[in-house]
Enzyme design. Structure first.
Site, mmCIF file in Angstrom:
data_model
loop_
_atom_site.group_PDB
_atom_site.id
_atom_site.type_symbol
_atom_site.label_atom_id
_atom_site.label_comp_id
_atom_site.label_asym_id
_atom_site.label_seq_id
_atom_site.Cartn_x
_atom_site.Cartn_y
_atom_site.Cartn_z
ATOM 1 N N HIS A 67 3.397 22.094 0.235
ATOM 2 C CA HIS A 67 3.547 21.168 -0.885
ATOM 3 C C HIS A 67 5.025 20.855 -1.043
ATOM 4 O O HIS A 67 5.841 21.737 -1.206
ATOM 5 C CB HIS A 67 3.001 21.831 -2.164
ATOM 6 C CG HIS A 67 3.211 21.017 -3.396
ATOM 7 N ND1 HIS A 67 2.495 19.871 -3.659
ATOM 8 C CD2 HIS A 67 4.067 21.171 -4.436
ATOM 9 C CE1 HIS A 67 2.887 19.371 -4.814
ATOM 10 N NE2 HIS A 67 3.844 20.138 -5.304
ATOM 11 N N ASP A 72 4.929 14.500 -0.686
ATOM 12 C CA ASP A 72 3.760 14.189 -1.508
ATOM 13 C C ASP A 72 3.890 12.821 -2.178
ATOM 14 O O ASP A 72 2.905 12.103 -2.328
ATOM 15 C CB ASP A 72 3.540 15.264 -2.570
ATOM 16 C CG ASP A 72 2.988 16.554 -1.987
ATOM 17 O OD1 ASP A 72 2.795 16.614 -0.756
ATOM 18 O OD2 ASP A 72 2.746 17.490 -2.758
#
Length: 149
Positions: A67, A72
């Site tokens: 992540h 993202d």
């Protein structure tokens, strides 16, 4: 602002803003669009994580092993475009966010000659396939569908 799972992120942002003595996030932005809410409406009962949406909407996320905010954000931009099938508006407010006071200069395009570039047969086939996907995804509820069929 476009956020996936906005309630979660805004909670953290508001806590940090409060610690810094600032107003809540909602007072600093005009609107928040939550792609998780959008996805849940479009795909009820299915997994709607960012990874699941990338798979479902054919967004390449193979470089996402962890992540990361920057990666993202790029993936979310692609997911959002595919969720909405394009832009919501055609005007981009680029003048300090003050679109009400922005004057548009008149431009005479009457003498402009634009070249016509014809699509290849492969491009035409891809376009027809995309339109068929849009018609299918909408359940055939498109005003313009008959005009392009």
């Amino acid at each position: 602002i476009i956020i996936h799972n906005a309630a979660f992120d805004i909670g953290f942002l508001n806590a940090e803003l409060k610690r810094a003595g600032h107003e809540p996030f909602s007072q600093a932005v005009d609107r928040v669009t939550d792609t998780l809410t959008m996805a849940r409406e479009m795909f009820p009962g299915k997994s709607n994580s960012l990874d699941a949406l990338c798979r479902r909407l054919e967004v390449d996320n193979t470089s996402r092993s962890l992540h990361g905010a920057l990666l993202d954000a790029g993936l979310l931009a692609e997911v959002y475009i595919r969720l909405t099938r394009g832009q919501e508006v055609l005007v981009i407010d680029a003048i300090d966010g003050d679109s009400e006071n922005a004057a548009l200069a008149a431009v005479d395009f009457s003498q402009l000659v634009l070249p016509v570039i014809r699509p290849t047969s492969e491009e035409e086939q891809a376009h027809v396939a995309l339109l068929a996907d849009v018609v299918k995804a909408s359940g055939g509820r498109l005003v313009w569908a008959d005009a392009v069929a």
